[in-house]
Design a protein around this motif. Structure first.
Motif, mmCIF file in Angstrom:
data_model
loop_
_atom_site.group_PDB
_atom_site.id
_atom_site.type_symbol
_atom_site.label_atom_id
_atom_site.label_comp_id
_atom_site.label_asym_id
_atom_site.label_seq_id
_atom_site.Cartn_x
_atom_site.Cartn_y
_atom_site.Cartn_z
ATOM 1 N N ARG A 47 0.798 -1.226 0.000
ATOM 2 C CA ARG A 47 0.000 0.000 0.000
ATOM 3 C C ARG A 47 0.835 1.282 0.000
ATOM 4 N NH1 ARG A 47 -4.385 -2.225 4.307
ATOM 5 N NH2 ARG A 47 -5.652 -3.414 2.826
ATOM 6 N N PRO A 48 1.917 1.376 0.756
ATOM 7 C CA PRO A 48 2.701 2.625 0.734
ATOM 8 C C PRO A 48 3.332 2.937 -0.627
ATOM 9 C CG PRO A 48 3.291 1.295 2.643
ATOM 10 C CD PRO A 48 2.427 0.445 1.760
ATOM 11 N N HIS A 49 3.387 1.971 -1.516
ATOM 12 C CA HIS A 49 4.038 2.154 -2.805
ATOM 13 C C HIS A 49 3.060 2.458 -3.943
ATOM 14 C CE1 HIS A 49 7.747 0.879 -0.937
ATOM 15 N NE2 HIS A 49 7.076 -0.135 -0.414
ATOM 16 N N VAL A 50 1.768 2.565 -3.616
ATOM 17 C CA VAL A 50 0.762 2.887 -4.624
ATOM 18 C C VAL A 50 0.822 4.389 -4.907
ATOM 19 C CG1 VAL A 50 -1.695 2.932 -5.175
ATOM 20 C CG2 VAL A 50 -0.746 0.999 -3.920
ATOM 21 N N SER A 51 0.932 4.733 -6.180
ATOM 22 C CA SER A 51 0.933 6.129 -6.618
ATOM 23 C C SER A 51 -0.284 6.346 -7.527
ATOM 24 C CB SER A 51 2.224 6.430 -7.374
ATOM 25 O OG SER A 51 2.195 5.846 -8.669
ATOM 26 N N PRO A 52 -0.506 7.555 -8.003
ATOM 27 C CA PRO A 52 -1.649 7.795 -8.897
ATOM 28 C C PRO A 52 -1.607 6.977 -10.187
ATOM 29 C CG PRO A 52 -0.880 9.856 -7.998
ATOM 30 C CD PRO A 52 0.115 8.814 -7.582
ATOM 31 N N ILE A 53 -0.442 6.444 -10.551
ATOM 32 C CA ILE A 53 -0.373 5.604 -11.750
ATOM 33 C C ILE A 53 -0.334 4.116 -11.407
ATOM 34 C CG2 ILE A 53 0.700 7.369 -13.179
ATOM 35 C CD1 ILE A 53 3.375 5.851 -12.752
ATOM 36 N N GLY A 54 -0.261 3.776 -10.124
ATOM 37 C CA GLY A 54 -0.221 2.375 -9.696
ATOM 38 C C GLY A 54 1.057 2.057 -8.947
ATOM 39 N N ILE A 55 1.569 0.851 -9.147
ATOM 40 C CA ILE A 55 2.838 0.433 -8.552
ATOM 41 C C ILE A 55 3.772 0.041 -9.685
ATOM 42 C CG2 ILE A 55 4.027 -1.251 -7.094
ATOM 43 C CD1 ILE A 55 1.490 -1.630 -5.508
ATOM 44 N N ASN A 56 4.940 0.655 -9.701
ATOM 45 C CA ASN A 56 5.951 0.327 -10.695
ATOM 46 C C ASN A 56 7.310 0.357 -10.019
ATOM 47 O OD1 ASN A 56 4.608 0.183 -13.399
ATOM 48 N ND2 ASN A 56 3.859 2.161 -12.703
ATOM 49 N N GLY A 57 8.063 -0.733 -10.124
ATOM 50 C CA GLY A 57 9.408 -0.732 -9.579
ATOM 51 C C GLY A 57 9.927 -2.098 -9.217
ATOM 52 N N ARG A 58 11.182 -2.097 -8.766
ATOM 53 C CA ARG A 58 11.836 -3.312 -8.278
ATOM 54 C C ARG A 58 11.813 -3.281 -6.763
ATOM 55 N NH1 ARG A 58 13.865 -7.377 -10.267
ATOM 56 N NH2 ARG A 58 15.872 -7.535 -9.268
ATOM 57 N N PHE A 59 11.630 -4.457 -6.189
ATOM 58 C CA PHE A 59 11.516 -4.563 -4.743
ATOM 59 C C PHE A 59 12.455 -5.643 -4.213
ATOM 60 C CE2 PHE A 59 7.640 -2.694 -6.218
ATOM 61 C CZ PHE A 59 7.308 -1.765 -5.250
ATOM 62 N N ARG A 60 12.854 -5.455 -2.961
ATOM 63 C CA ARG A 60 13.663 -6.453 -2.262
ATOM 64 C C ARG A 60 12.921 -6.827 -0.981
ATOM 65 N NH1 ARG A 60 19.193 -4.520 -1.613
ATOM 66 N NH2 ARG A 60 18.210 -2.916 -0.362
ATOM 67 N N LEU A 61 12.767 -8.124 -0.785
ATOM 68 C CA LEU A 61 12.108 -8.678 0.393
ATOM 69 C C LEU A 61 13.107 -9.550 1.137
ATOM 70 C CD1 LEU A 61 9.574 -9.533 2.098
ATOM 71 C CD2 LEU A 61 9.248 -11.348 0.404
ATOM 72 N N MET A 62 13.274 -9.300 2.424
ATOM 73 C CA MET A 62 14.155 -10.131 3.258
ATOM 74 C C MET A 62 13.308 -10.770 4.351
ATOM 75 S SD MET A 62 17.396 -7.555 3.445
ATOM 76 C CE MET A 62 18.552 -8.738 4.097
ATOM 77 N N ILE A 63 13.430 -12.089 4.474
ATOM 78 C CA ILE A 63 12.692 -12.821 5.504
ATOM 79 C C ILE A 63 13.657 -13.613 6.373
ATOM 80 C CG2 ILE A 63 10.583 -12.963 4.132
ATOM 81 C CD1 ILE A 63 11.317 -15.887 3.530
ATOM 82 N N ASP A 64 13.246 -13.879 7.615
ATOM 83 C CA ASP A 64 14.079 -14.669 8.519
ATOM 84 C C ASP A 64 13.770 -16.157 8.368
ATOM 85 O OD1 ASP A 64 11.733 -15.195 9.968
ATOM 86 O OD2 ASP A 64 12.243 -13.834 11.607
ATOM 87 N N GLU A 65 14.377 -16.949 9.198
ATOM 88 C CA GLU A 65 14.217 -18.402 9.108
ATOM 89 C C GLU A 65 12.801 -18.873 9.453
ATOM 90 O OE1 GLU A 65 15.721 -16.980 12.944
ATOM 91 O OE2 GLU A 65 16.631 -16.899 10.963
ATOM 92 N N ASN A 66 12.006 -17.990 10.084
ATOM 93 C CA ASN A 66 10.612 -18.300 10.413
ATOM 94 C C ASN A 66 9.640 -17.704 9.391
ATOM 95 O OD1 ASN A 66 11.246 -19.678 12.871
ATOM 96 N ND2 ASN A 66 11.663 -17.689 13.779
ATOM 97 N N ASN A 67 10.175 -17.262 8.251
ATOM 98 C CA ASN A 67 9.396 -16.650 7.175
ATOM 99 C C ASN A 67 8.711 -15.354 7.589
ATOM 100 O OD1 ASN A 67 10.092 -18.582 5.247
ATOM 101 N ND2 ASN A 67 8.458 -19.937 5.950
ATOM 102 N N LYS A 68 9.276 -14.660 8.551
ATOM 103 C CA LYS A 68 8.778 -13.345 8.971
ATOM 104 C C LYS A 68 9.529 -12.273 8.209
ATOM 105 C CE LYS A 68 6.030 -15.062 12.029
ATOM 106 N NZ LYS A 68 4.634 -15.163 11.707
ATOM 107 N N ILE A 69 8.808 -11.270 7.750
ATOM 108 C CA ILE A 69 9.433 -10.185 6.981
ATOM 109 C C ILE A 69 10.316 -9.343 7.885
ATOM 110 C CG2 ILE A 69 8.986 -8.083 5.655
ATOM 111 C CD1 ILE A 69 6.403 -9.422 4.674
ATOM 112 N N LYS A 70 11.562 -9.204 7.486
ATOM 113 C CA LYS A 70 12.517 -8.366 8.202
ATOM 114 C C LYS A 70 12.700 -7.036 7.494
ATOM 115 C CE LYS A 70 13.253 -10.852 11.672
ATOM 116 N NZ LYS A 70 12.710 -10.366 12.928
ATOM 117 N N SER A 71 12.559 -7.051 6.156
ATOM 118 C CA SER A 71 12.747 -5.834 5.382
ATOM 119 C C SER A 71 11.975 -5.973 4.071
ATOM 120 C CB SER A 71 14.229 -5.632 5.098
ATOM 121 O OG SER A 71 14.446 -4.584 4.195
#
Length: 73
Positions: A44-68
């Motif tokens: 949601r924070p990445h939605v702009s008036p034109i939508g979402i466009n870009g590259r993203f990086r997701l980091m998760i821990d060993e318990n599959n919890k989002i760290k970044s």
């Protein structure tokens, strides 16, 4: 810790579905072909008036919890 990269390109009309009650997560396909489920609250924070466009990086821990979760370009 695992790191995933992916690109999103969604028109604003599709992004409106991120705000529908009961829609709590989305599934994205990473660069290496793995499917990852994300809470819509991360996008949601990445939605702009034109939508979402870009590259993203997701980091998760060993318990599959989002760290970044961040837009990198």
């Amino acid at each position: 810790m695992q790191t995933f990269y992916f690109t999103l390109s969604l028109k604003y009309e599709l992004c409106e579905q991120l705000y529908v009650p009961g829609v709590n997560s989305v599934v994205v396909k990473t660069d290496n072909g793995k499917r990852v489920q994300l809470p819509v609250s991360n996008l949601r924070p990445h939605v702009s008036p034109i939508g979402i466009n870009g590259r993203f990086r997701l980091m998760i821990d060993e318990n599959n919890k989002i760290k970044s979760f961040e837009k990198i370009s």
